[in-house]
Design an enzyme around this catalytic site. Structure first.
Site, short mmCIF file in Angstrom:
data_model
loop_
_atom_site.label_atom_id
_atom_site.label_comp_id
_atom_site.label_asym_id
_atom_site.label_seq_id
_atom_site.Cartn_x
_atom_site.Cartn_y
_atom_site.Cartn_z
N GLU A 119 0.74 -1.30 0.33
CA GLU A 119 -0.20 0.26 -0.14
C GLU A 119 0.91 1.46 0.07
O GLU A 119 0.28 2.46 -0.25
CB GLU A 119 -0.91 -0.11 1.44
CG GLU A 119 -0.19 0.12 2.60
CD GLU A 119 -1.22 0.27 3.63
OE1 GLU A 119 -1.19 0.96 4.58
OE2 GLU A 119 -2.28 -0.55 3.63
N HIS A 120 2.17 1.19 0.25
CA HIS A 120 3.04 2.15 0.21
C HIS A 120 3.45 2.83 -1.05
O HIS A 120 3.70 3.93 -1.36
CB HIS A 120 4.19 1.77 1.14
CG HIS A 120 3.79 1.78 2.68
ND1 HIS A 120 4.58 0.80 3.26
CD2 HIS A 120 3.01 2.18 3.51
CE1 HIS A 120 3.99 0.93 4.60
NE2 HIS A 120 3.08 1.61 4.53
N HIS A 187 8.72 -8.45 -1.42
CA HIS A 187 8.52 -7.22 -1.69
C HIS A 187 9.15 -6.37 -3.01
O HIS A 187 10.08 -6.18 -2.64
CB HIS A 187 8.43 -6.30 -0.55
CG HIS A 187 7.60 -6.80 0.70
ND1 HIS A 187 6.55 -6.17 1.27
CD2 HIS A 187 7.43 -8.08 1.29
CE1 HIS A 187 6.14 -6.78 2.23
NE2 HIS A 187 6.43 -7.88 2.22
#
Length: 233
Positions: A119-120, A187
Site C-alpha cells: 500500500e506504500h 516485496h
C-alpha cells in the site's frame, strides 16, 4: 552543527519516510466511510480517466496502438482483480462441516500462493501463506482456506496486517482460538526500487490459542511448514 531534514508543512516528506519504514497504524484496512458508494462501473470509468492523465504526465503517446487501451485495462484490473478484496461482498462464504471423525490434531494448509500489493508504493508483494488450526468441533473445506487468503491479499496491504486479518477471519469462521498463520513474501518495493535487494524475504506470523500457549504445538506447526513434500522435491 547538525542540519535537520527539511519538513514540509503538509507532512508529505514525513509520511513518505514512514512508508519506507513499513509502518501500519491498524489491523483494519484503512477505508473511507463512503468507500462503497460508487459501483464498479463508475470506479472503472474514473480510474481509467485518471490513469490516462498519469500516463500523459509521464510523456507517453496515448495515440500509440499499444497504449490506447492501457488506462481501461488498468482500471478493470484494479477493480475486478487485484483490489477486489476491498469489497465485503467478495468475502468467501465459508461452509463449516461437523468434525465427524473427531480429528483433534492440527490441520495445516501450507504453500498457499498469494499475490498482493504494497500500500506504500502499489507494487507487488508475492509469496506463500501457511495456515494451521485445531478443530473445536467443526472443519472447513480446504479450498475455503485458500480463498480467505486470496480475499485479504487482493487489496493494498501491509504484510503484518494481512497476517493478522487472515488469522482473525479463520478464528471467527472456525469458532476456535487455535489458529496459526505464517506468511513469507518478497516485496517489489524492496527488490525493484529503493535498496534493490532481490534476495530478501519478509516473514510474519500470528499465533493464537494453543499455538501461542504451547511451545510444542508451535514447534510442530513450524516443522510441518518447513517439510518438503514429494511435490516440492
Amino acid at each position: 552543527m547538525i542540519n535537520e531534514p527539511t519538513k514540509h508543512s503538509n507532512g508529505h516528506q514525513l509520511r513518505e519516510e514512514e512508508g519506507d519504514d513499513h509502518m501500519s497504524s491498524s489491523f483494519e484496512t484503512p477505508l473511507r466511510p463512503d468507500a462503497f458508494e460508487k459501483d464498479d462501473d463508475l470506479k472503472i470509468e474514473l480510474i481509467e480517466k485518471h490513469f490516462r492523465e498519469i500516463m500523459l504526465i509521464l510523456g507517453l503517446d496515448m495515440e500509440d496502438d499499444s497504449l490506447q487501451g492501457t488506462p481501461r485495462r488498468v482500471a478493470k484490473m484494479y477493480v475486478k482483480e487485484i483490489f477486489s478484496g476491498l469489497k465485503p461482498e467478495n468475502k468467501p462464504l465459508a461452509t463449516l462441516f461437523e468434525n465427524k471423525y473427531k480429528y483433534n490434531e492440527m490441520l495445516v494448509e501450507k504453500n498457499i500462493t498469494f499475490y498482493s500489493n504494497c500500500e506504500h508504493h502499489f507494487v507487488p508483494i508475492y509469496g506463500k501463506a501457511h495456515v494451521g488450526y485445531i478443530s473445536d468441533g467443526h472443519v472447513i473445506g480446504l479450498s475455503k482456506i485458500n480463498r480467505i487468503v486470496q480475499y485479504y491479499a487482493k487489496r493494498p496491504q501491509v504484510q503484518e496486517r494481512m497476517t493478522v486479518q487472515i488469522a482473525n477471519e479463520l478464528k471467527d469462521v472456525l469458532q476456535t482460538e487455535d489458529v496459526a498463520v505464517v506468511l513469507d513474501a518478497a516485496h517489489m518495493c524492496v527488490s525493484s526500487r529503493g535498496v534493490q535487494d532481490v534476495n530478501s524475504l519478509t516473514v510474519t506470523s500470528h499465533y493464537c490459542g494453543a499455538f501461542q500457549e504451547d511451545e510444542v504445538r508451535k514447534k510442530e506447526f513450524l516443522n510441518y511448514i518447513s517439510l518438503k513434500s514429494k511435490h516440492e522435491i
